[in-house]
Design a protein around this motif. Structure first.
Motif, PDB file in Angstrom:
ATOM      1  N   MET A 124      36.288 -63.304 -37.041  1.00  0.00           N
ATOM      2  CA  MET A 124      36.628 -62.919 -35.678  1.00  0.00           C
ATOM      3  C   MET A 124      38.017 -62.282 -35.614  1.00  0.00           C
ATOM      4  O   MET A 124      38.218 -61.295 -34.886  1.00  0.00           O
ATOM      5  CB  MET A 124      36.545 -64.127 -34.762  1.00  0.00           C
ATOM      6  N   ASP A 125      38.972 -62.809 -36.375  1.00  0.00           N
ATOM      7  CA  ASP A 125      40.314 -62.212 -36.391  1.00  0.00           C
ATOM      8  C   ASP A 125      40.260 -60.773 -36.896  1.00  0.00           C
ATOM      9  O   ASP A 125      40.910 -59.876 -36.329  1.00  0.00           O
ATOM     10  CB  ASP A 125      41.252 -63.045 -37.274  1.00  0.00           C
ATOM     11  N   SER A 126      39.490 -60.547 -37.960  1.00  0.00           N
ATOM     12  CA  SER A 126      39.354 -59.188 -38.500  1.00  0.00           C
ATOM     13  C   SER A 126      38.663 -58.268 -37.497  1.00  0.00           C
ATOM     14  O   SER A 126      39.033 -57.100 -37.345  1.00  0.00           O
ATOM     15  CB  SER A 126      38.555 -59.223 -39.807  1.00  0.00           C
ATOM     16  N   PHE A 127      37.681 -58.801 -36.816  1.00  0.00           N
ATOM     17  CA  PHE A 127      36.958 -58.007 -35.819  1.00  0.00           C
ATOM     18  C   PHE A 127      37.875 -57.618 -34.661  1.00  0.00           C
ATOM     19  O   PHE A 127      37.891 -56.462 -34.221  1.00  0.00           O
ATOM     20  CB  PHE A 127      35.753 -58.800 -35.307  1.00  0.00           C
ATOM     21  N   LEU A 128      38.657 -58.580 -34.156  1.00  0.00           N
ATOM     22  CA  LEU A 128      39.550 -58.304 -33.023  1.00  0.00           C
ATOM     23  C   LEU A 128      40.646 -57.332 -33.407  1.00  0.00           C
ATOM     24  O   LEU A 128      41.114 -56.535 -32.575  1.00  0.00           O
ATOM     25  CB  LEU A 128      40.157 -59.612 -32.505  1.00  0.00           C
ATOM     26  N   ALA A 129      41.099 -57.358 -34.666  1.00  0.00           N
ATOM     27  CA  ALA A 129      42.107 -56.398 -35.124  1.00  0.00           C
ATOM     28  C   ALA A 129      41.529 -54.987 -35.174  1.00  0.00           C
ATOM     29  O   ALA A 129      42.246 -54.008 -34.957  1.00  0.00           O
ATOM     30  CB  ALA A 129      42.618 -56.819 -36.501  1.00  0.00           C
ATOM     31  N   LYS A 130      40.222 -54.899 -35.429  1.00  0.00           N
ATOM     32  CA  LYS A 130      39.554 -53.598 -35.535  1.00  0.00           C
ATOM     33  C   LYS A 130      39.128 -53.060 -34.178  1.00  0.00           C
ATOM     34  O   LYS A 130      39.128 -51.846 -33.949  1.00  0.00           O
ATOM     35  CB  LYS A 130      38.328 -53.745 -36.451  1.00  0.00           C
ATOM     36  N   HIS A 131      38.780 -53.977 -33.266  1.00  0.00           N
ATOM     37  CA  HIS A 131      38.286 -53.574 -31.943  1.00  0.00           C
ATOM     38  C   HIS A 131      39.132 -54.241 -30.861  1.00  0.00           C
ATOM     39  O   HIS A 131      38.972 -55.429 -30.569  1.00  0.00           O
ATOM     40  CB  HIS A 131      36.811 -53.961 -31.788  1.00  0.00           C
ATOM     41  N   THR A 132      39.988 -53.461 -30.280  1.00  0.00           N
ATOM     42  CA  THR A 132      40.929 -53.972 -29.275  1.00  0.00           C
ATOM     43  C   THR A 132      40.503 -53.645 -27.855  1.00  0.00           C
ATOM     44  O   THR A 132      41.236 -53.940 -26.909  1.00  0.00           O
ATOM     45  CB  THR A 132      42.329 -53.388 -29.531  1.00  0.00           C
ATOM     46  N   GLU A 133      39.332 -53.043 -27.688  1.00  0.00           N
ATOM     47  CA  GLU A 133      38.887 -52.671 -26.353  1.00  0.00           C
ATOM     48  C   GLU A 133      38.632 -53.908 -25.498  1.00  0.00           C
ATOM     49  O   GLU A 133      38.362 -54.995 -26.018  1.00  0.00           O
ATOM     50  CB  GLU A 133      37.611 -51.819 -26.408  1.00  0.00           C
ATOM     51  N   GLU A 134      38.733 -53.727 -24.195  1.00  0.00           N
ATOM     52  CA  GLU A 134      38.548 -54.844 -23.273  1.00  0.00           C
ATOM     53  C   GLU A 134      37.096 -55.321 -23.294  1.00  0.00           C
ATOM     54  O   GLU A 134      36.152 -54.529 -23.337  1.00  0.00           O
ATOM     55  CB  GLU A 134      38.931 -54.419 -21.852  1.00  0.00           C
ATOM     56  N   SER A 135      36.906 -56.637 -23.281  1.00  0.00           N
ATOM     57  CA  SER A 135      35.569 -57.216 -23.290  1.00  0.00           C
ATOM     58  C   SER A 135      35.632 -58.560 -22.582  1.00  0.00           C
ATOM     59  O   SER A 135      36.574 -59.331 -22.774  1.00  0.00           O
ATOM     60  CB  SER A 135      35.069 -57.380 -24.733  1.00  0.00           C
ATOM     61  N   HIS A 136      34.611 -58.850 -21.787  1.00  0.00           N
ATOM     62  CA  HIS A 136      34.586 -60.123 -21.062  1.00  0.00           C
ATOM     63  C   HIS A 136      34.093 -61.270 -21.937  1.00  0.00           C
ATOM     64  O   HIS A 136      34.276 -62.435 -21.586  1.00  0.00           O
ATOM     65  CB  HIS A 136      33.705 -60.012 -19.818  1.00  0.00           C
ATOM     66  N   HIS A 137      33.444 -60.935 -23.062  1.00  0.00           N
ATOM     67  CA  HIS A 137      32.891 -61.971 -23.932  1.00  0.00           C
ATOM     68  C   HIS A 137      33.142 -61.638 -25.395  1.00  0.00           C
ATOM     69  O   HIS A 137      33.224 -60.468 -25.773  1.00  0.00           O
ATOM     70  CB  HIS A 137      31.377 -62.123 -23.720  1.00  0.00           C
TER      71      HIS A 137
END
Length: 494
Positions: free
Chosen positions: A63-76
């Motif tokens: 999840m940390d790697s994913f969030l570093a790659k995708h910083t777009e706003e998301s509700h979930h």
């Protein structure tokens, strides 16, 4: 029941089936195949690493790697665990999903376009979701109507329960098979019809219940079915999903975590919920809730809730047969094939009573067997090109109809051959694209049944082709030309 009641039931059964035959067939066919929608997701990317379990540290890292790659706003935020029915680790937000390996390293983006198209065909007939769902749900109600009217119209249910006559031109056997399938599988067909109707009409039912019992407050009705979000002190910071997941070993050691959701990401009401499959329960899952720091709050209460709540939370597994592993899925597949055969045989019985009008019969065969070809071509297109799969599927269906109108030789055996060759082409392209991954479990669990279909369609096509030639020869031998000898005034039969 008297003869008038039975005749009225038969009329209703016949005309409802005839006028809605195409839509009913497409919904039943796609639903039968979509029983394996999770297997199709694996089939589309067979090379992805699979595992039986994963550590909390790997989940956190992914999840940390994913969030570093995708910083777009998301509700979930979501994590799909390998302990679900898909033995893979997936991390995603509202927009994109990635696979990860057992160490938590991101692999590649999830791409399940064909599966999504197939499920969309079943749920919405590829129409806009708002009214496509209502149409499909109405067809669920029609299925219930057909089951009930078929039983009422049957003249000798007990006496004919096991009758299956063979021989002749096959018409009587088809009628018997239609009646036997309709009778034996009636409970299953009612379950499918009722649960399918529920999915589309749930919104309408919700509004009616709210208007009658809650003064129009729909949120109050929703809170009775779906446990309201927990009321917490304002939350902030990165959600501790690894810590929350680690606690499931002690909170619910007998349950299998399916997926994790971080609700209202970045908002003060943010919280974590892990859905776990409850053994010996039909409900989809029980929800275990945690605050942002990973501290356990409590359960959503679906497993031991009121019977009505448990019933509604069982609709998904009840409709798709996802409650006893592959055994229940294969049972649902067989029963779904029986329901699809009912749609096909019912229409063919009606066509036979109309002396098989050539164009109408050919068009029906192009829809039935041509839809298999359309699905195969759509899957091939997904592997080779980028574009709208819905456009490909319906484009092929339209092409089949145009060809059928223009080419009189496109009979039922020919369409069987075409469908088998289309699936064979799919298997060849799939092998060329995926190479060694073709021989993984993810591939073989669907490719082997497809191979069986290819062999069956070829055998069945040849059988029908031989039968057509024999019938044609018999009809030709029965017609004896009559020549009139004008000079002798005698007729001679040749």
């Amino acid at each position: 029941m008297n003869k008038v009641t039975k005749q009225n039931a038969l009329n209703a059964h016949t005309w409802a089936g005839v006028f809605l035959s195409v839509l009913l067939f497409l919904v039943c066919l796609s639903g039968t195949i979509a029983v394996f929608h999770l297997e199709f997701e694996r089939w589309e990317q067979p090379h992805i690493e699979e595992m039986e379990n994963v550590s909390p540290e790997a989940v956190e890292k992914a999840m940390d790697s994913f969030l570093a790659k995708h910083t777009e706003e998301s509700h979930h935020l979501f994590v799909v665990f390998p302990t679900s029915d898909i033995p893979r680790l997936v991390v995603e937000n509202d927009h994109v999903a990635y696979f990860a390996d057992g160490e938590g390293n991101l692999l590649e983006e999830e791409s399940v376009s064909f599966t999504q198209m197939l499920v969309d065909l079943h749920l919405y007939l590829n129409l806009p979701h708002s009214w496509g769902m209502i149409l499909v749900s109405a067809l669920g109600a029609i299925i219930c109507t057909l089951v009930i009217t078929g039983i009422i119209a049957h003249k000798r249910i007990a006496k004919d329960a096991f009758k299956l006559r063979r021989g002749g031109n096959g018409q009587q056997a088809q009628i018997d098979l239609h009646n036997r399938f309709g009778l034996w599988a009636a409970p299953f067909h009612l379950i499918i019809g009722i649960s399918g109707t529920y999915f589309g009409l749930a919104g309408i039912i919700l509004m009616l219940v709210a208007a009658v019992n809650y003064g129009g407050d729909r949120d109050a009705v929703v809170d009775q079915i779906f446990t309201p979000d927990p009321v917490l002190a304002p939350q902030s910071g990165k959600p501790a999903i690894g810590k929350a997941f680690d606690q499931m070993k002690t909170l619910a050691p007998e349950k299998s975590p399916i997926f994790l959701t971080v609700h209202e990401v970045g908002e003060p009401e943010q919280f974590i919920e892990i859905y776990a499959k409850a053994p010996n329960r039909m409900i989809y899952a029980e929800g275990y809730r945690f605050d942002t720091a990973g501290n356990f709050i409590g359960v959503a209460g679906y497993e031991h809730g009121e019977w009505g709540k448990q019933l509604l939370w069982s609709m998904y597994r009840l409709h798709f047969g996802d409650f006893a592993g592959m055994l229940s899925k294969w049972l649902y597949f067989i029963l779904g094939v029986m329901l699809t055969v009912l749609c096909v045989s019912g229409m063919e019985i009606w066509l036979s009573k109309k002396a098989h009008p050539p164009l109408a019969s050919r068009l029906w065969y192009s829809i039935v067997w041509g839809s298999v070809s359309a699905l195969a071509v759509t899957a091939v297109a997904d592997m080779l090109f980028a574009g709208s799969l819905i456009a490909v599927f319906w484009g092929v269906m339209l092409l089949n109809i145009v060809l059928t109108v223009g080419i009189k030789s496109l009979t039922k055996p020919v369409w069987l051959f075409v469908s088998g060759l289309s699936v064979l082409a799919l298997l060849v392209v799939y092998t060329a694209v995926h190479g060694n991954a073709t021989f993984t479990v993810s591939s073989l669990q669907l490719n082997l049944p497809m191979t069986i279909y290819v062999l069956w369609s070829m055998w069945r096509g040849l059988t029908l082709l031989k039968r057509e030639k024999m019938n044609h020869a018999e009809n030709k031998s029965e017609v004896k030309p009559n020549l009139y000898d004008a000079s002798h005034g005698e007729s001679v039969n040749l």
